[in-house]
Design a protein around this motif. Structure first.
Motif, PDB file in Angstrom:
ATOM      1  N   TYR A  63       0.833  -1.211   0.000  1.00  0.00           N
ATOM      2  CA  TYR A  63       0.000   0.000   0.000  1.00  0.00           C
ATOM      3  C   TYR A  63       0.867   1.259   0.000  1.00  0.00           C
ATOM      4  O   TYR A  63       0.598   2.210  -0.728  1.00  0.00           O
ATOM      5  CB  TYR A  63      -0.907  -0.027   1.230  1.00  0.00           C
ATOM      6  N   LEU A  64       1.913   1.226   0.817  1.00  0.00           N
ATOM      7  CA  LEU A  64       2.741   2.436   0.956  1.00  0.00           C
ATOM      8  C   LEU A  64       3.840   2.515  -0.109  1.00  0.00           C
ATOM      9  O   LEU A  64       4.452   3.567  -0.273  1.00  0.00           O
ATOM     10  CB  LEU A  64       3.413   2.455   2.344  1.00  0.00           C
ATOM     11  N   THR A 173       4.579   9.841  11.446  1.00  0.00           N
ATOM     12  CA  THR A 173       3.364   9.750  10.631  1.00  0.00           C
ATOM     13  C   THR A 173       2.283   8.973  11.388  1.00  0.00           C
ATOM     14  O   THR A 173       1.390   8.380  10.780  1.00  0.00           O
ATOM     15  CB  THR A 173       3.682   9.052   9.289  1.00  0.00           C
ATOM     16  N   SER A 176      -0.988   9.872  10.091  1.00  0.00           N
ATOM     17  CA  SER A 176      -1.207  10.270   8.689  1.00  0.00           C
ATOM     18  C   SER A 176      -1.234   9.121   7.680  1.00  0.00           C
ATOM     19  O   SER A 176      -0.947   9.337   6.507  1.00  0.00           O
ATOM     20  CB  SER A 176      -0.166  11.319   8.279  1.00  0.00           C
ATOM     21  N   GLY A 178      -2.109   6.996   4.767  1.00  0.00           N
ATOM     22  CA  GLY A 178      -2.951   7.266   3.585  1.00  0.00           C
ATOM     23  C   GLY A 178      -2.864   8.705   3.104  1.00  0.00           C
ATOM     24  O   GLY A 178      -3.321   9.011   2.001  1.00  0.00           O
ATOM     25  N   GLU A 180      -1.064  12.109   1.610  1.00  0.00           N
ATOM     26  CA  GLU A 180      -0.068  12.224   0.536  1.00  0.00           C
ATOM     27  C   GLU A 180       0.626  13.573   0.561  1.00  0.00           C
ATOM     28  O   GLU A 180       0.049  14.566   1.008  1.00  0.00           O
ATOM     29  CB  GLU A 180      -0.762  12.067  -0.823  1.00  0.00           C
ATOM     30  N   LYS A 184       3.165  11.413  -3.227  1.00  0.00           N
ATOM     31  CA  LYS A 184       3.690  10.222  -2.543  1.00  0.00           C
ATOM     32  C   LYS A 184       2.971  10.044  -1.218  1.00  0.00           C
ATOM     33  O   LYS A 184       2.708  11.022  -0.507  1.00  0.00           O
ATOM     34  CB  LYS A 184       5.171  10.424  -2.209  1.00  0.00           C
ATOM     35  N   LYS A 185       2.711   8.770  -0.878  1.00  0.00           N
ATOM     36  CA  LYS A 185       2.093   8.515   0.430  1.00  0.00           C
ATOM     37  C   LYS A 185       3.106   8.756   1.543  1.00  0.00           C
ATOM     38  O   LYS A 185       4.304   8.495   1.364  1.00  0.00           O
ATOM     39  CB  LYS A 185       1.632   7.062   0.501  1.00  0.00           C
ATOM     40  N   THR A 186       2.621   9.214   2.698  1.00  0.00           N
ATOM     41  CA  THR A 186       3.527   9.314   3.846  1.00  0.00           C
ATOM     42  C   THR A 186       4.053   7.902   4.130  1.00  0.00           C
ATOM     43  O   THR A 186       3.369   6.906   3.888  1.00  0.00           O
ATOM     44  CB  THR A 186       2.816   9.868   5.097  1.00  0.00           C
ATOM     45  N   ASP A 272      -8.999   2.060   1.926  1.00  0.00           N
ATOM     46  CA  ASP A 272      -9.442   3.008   0.878  1.00  0.00           C
ATOM     47  C   ASP A 272     -10.847   3.520   1.187  1.00  0.00           C
ATOM     48  O   ASP A 272     -11.141   4.698   1.011  1.00  0.00           O
ATOM     49  CB  ASP A 272      -9.433   2.336  -0.504  1.00  0.00           C
ATOM     50  N   ASN A 307      -5.356  12.869   5.404  1.00  0.00           N
ATOM     51  CA  ASN A 307      -6.157  11.634   5.502  1.00  0.00           C
ATOM     52  C   ASN A 307      -7.356  11.853   6.432  1.00  0.00           C
ATOM     53  O   ASN A 307      -8.019  10.916   6.811  1.00  0.00           O
ATOM     54  CB  ASN A 307      -5.308  10.462   6.020  1.00  0.00           C
TER      55      ASN A 307
END
Ligand SMILES: Cc1ncc(COP(=O)(O)O)c(C=O)c1O
Length: 394
Positions: A63-64, A173, A176, A178, A180, A184-186, A272, A307
Motif C-alpha cells: 500500500y505504501l 506519521t 497520517s 494514507g 499524501e 507520494k504517500k507518507t 481506501d 487523511n
C-alpha cells in the motif's frame, strides 16, 4: 460576534441539537475484523510476529510502496527504536516540534539524546520550516517532523535542510496513514516513518505501530531489537539456524500478537473505504461551515492531501473553552487533543510561551470536531447545526 448569553443555546438551558452525545472518534470495526480475530485465536498461533503479522506488514508495504514494514506494539516503541538503531552519541540533539504527542520527544530521550523543541505554524501546528535552521547546532543529529491531524509536514523543505546538515529524518506519521505529499504517500518521505494503529487512528489493531523504511541496515537491526535482541525473525522465515535462535544484541519485547496482526490484515482491506468516507465528511464540513465569521479550518500543507484523521477548526481564542462547552451541551463532543509540549510538567524546562508563539497561537485557536466513517448523515448534520448555532448565535 458570538452571543454567549443567547438563551436558545443548550449551554444556557435551551434545547440541545442532539440528545445523544456524538463522540469525537470511533474505530471502524466490522464483522470481518471479528472473524479474523477468532480465526487467529482458533489457529492457536497467538504469540508475537506470527504469520498474520507478516501478512499485515506485506499489505502495508504494498500500500505504501516501501521496502520494509515492521509491525510492533506501538508507534511510541517504533519511534524509540528508530533512534536506538542509529546509536547517536549521548549529548546529541534532536529537533522536535513543540506541538506534538509526547512520544515524538520521548523517542530521543529514551536513547539519552537531548531534544530541542521548535516552533510550528500557527495555522496548522506543523513544524515551521522558516525557523528550522535556527535550531540546528553542531550537536544536531536528527529532525522529527510530525503530521498533526493527518496533514503531512512540509517535507520537501525539511528534507532539503536535513540533507544540507547531514541529519537523520524520523517522520512521525502516527496520524497520517494514507495521506499524501506531492503525489507520494507518507511513509516514503523520510529515512524512517512511524505509524500508529491505536484505537483512535484511521486503521487500528487496538494498540500497535509500525516502523517503515527503505533502509536495509535499519530494518535488519530493528527486527532484532523488537524481538528481545534475538535473531528469531530469520529463524522463523529463513531456516538459517536449526531448531534454535541466538541472542545477538540488547533488545526488548515489542512484537505484536498474531491475533492483532489478523485485525491489521482486515483493517488494511478497508483502508481506501475509510479514507474515502473521511474525505467526504471533511468536504461536507468545509462546504457547510465555510464563510462563518471568525471560523477557519486547519491549513493543509501546500502539495499535500490530508487523511482527515482529525477535522480541526480555528477561531478567536478568547472563547475557546466556552465554545467547546457550548458544543458539548448541544451534544457534540468537540475537544482539543494535546497541549504544546512546553506547557506540560515534564517539558517545562524546554522553553516558554515566548519561545513558541506559533504553537501557543495554534493551541489557543484549535478545536476538533467528530470525524469517523461510522458517523451517520444525521450526526454529521447535527455537528454542522451545532457549530452554526453556537457561532451564529446573536
Ligand atoms: C503524533 C503522534 N506520535 C506518536 C503517537 C503514539 O502512538 P501510539 O499510541 O501508537 O504509541 C501518537 C498517538 O496519538 C501521536 O499522535
Amino acid at each position: 460576534m458570538i452571543n454567549t448569553k443567547n438563551p436558545k443555546l443548550a449551554i444556557n438551558g435551551g434545547e440541545p441539537i442532539s440528545k445523544e452525545p456524538i463522540v469525537i472518534h470511533k474505530p471502524y470495526l466490522k464483522n470481518d475484523d471479528r472473524e479474523a480475530i477468532l480465526k487467529a485465536f482458533d489457529s492457536t498461533f497467538i504469540s508475537g510476529d506470527g504469520p498474520l503479522c507478516r501478512e499485515f506488514e506485506k499489505a502495508l508495504a504494498e500500500y505504501l510502496c516501501v521496502k520494509h514494514v515492521l509491525y510492533m506494539n506501538s508507534a511510541t516503541t517504533a519511534l524509540e527504536l528508530a533512534f536506538r538503531a542509529k546509536e547517536f552519541p549521548p549529548g546529541s540533539e534532536v529537533i522536535v516540534p513543540d506541538f506534538t504527542y509526547t512520544s515524538s520527544a520521548l523517542a530521543p530521550l529514551y536513547n539519552d539524546i537531548n531534544i530541542v523543541l521548535c516552533d510550528v505554524y500557527p495555522d496548522n501546528g506543523s513544524l515551521d520550516v522558516s525557523k528550522l535552521e535556527s535550531y540546528i547546532s553542531d550537536k544536531t543529529v536528527a529532525i522529527v517532523p510530525v503530521d498533526y491531524a493527518g496533514i503531512p509536514a512540509d517535507m520537501d523543505e525539511i528534507n532539503r535542510i536535513a540533507k544540507k546538515y547531514g541529519l537523520y529524518v524520523v517522520h512521525d506519521t502516527a496520524q497520517s496513514i494514507g495521506a499524501e505529499y506531492r503525489g507520494k504517500k507518507t511513509g516514503n518521505l523520510a529515512d524512517v516513518s512511524v505509524f500508529s494503529f491505536h484505537g483512535t487512528k484511521n486503521i487500528t489493531t487496538g494498540e500497535g505501530g509500525a516502523l517503515v523504511t527503505d533502509d536495509d541496515t535499519i530494518a535488519e537491526k530493528i527486527k532484532i531489537l523488537r524481538e528481545k535482541g534475538t535473531n528469531k525473525y530469520s529463524f522463523l522465515t529463513d531456516n538459517v539456524t536449526r531448531g534454535y535462535y541466538e541472542y545477538v544484541d540488547i533488545g526488548n519485547s515489542y512484537v505484536q500478537s498474531n491475533i492483532l496482526g489478523a485485525m491489521g490484515v482486515t483493517q488494511m482491506q478497508k483502508i481506501d473505504e475509510i479514507l474515502r468516507i473521511r474525505t467526504e465528511i471533511a468536504e461536507c464540513y468545509k462546504r457547510s461551515l465555510s464563510g462563518i465569521e471568525g471560523l477557519d479550518f486547519v491549513r493543509i500543507t501546500e502539495g499535500a492531501k490530508s487523511n482527515w484523521h482529525i477535522f480541526g477548526i480555528l477561531f478567536p481564542s478568547e472563547h475557546k473553552y466556552w465554545i467547546m462547552d457550548a458544543l458539548r451541551a448541544e451534544g457534540v463532543y468537540a475537544n482539543v487533543h494535546y497541549t504544546p509540549l512546553h506547557n506540560n510538567a515534564f517539558y517545562k524546562d524546554y522553553g516558554t510561551d515566548e519561545d513558541f508563539p506559533g504553537s501557543v497561537a495554534f493551541f489557543k485557536r484549535l478545536l476538533r470536531l467528530p470525524i469517523y466513517p461510522d458517523l451517520t448523515s444525521s450526526e454529521i448534520n447535527s455537528v454542522i447545526a451545532a457549530v452554526k448555532k453556537v457561532f451564529l448565535s446573536k
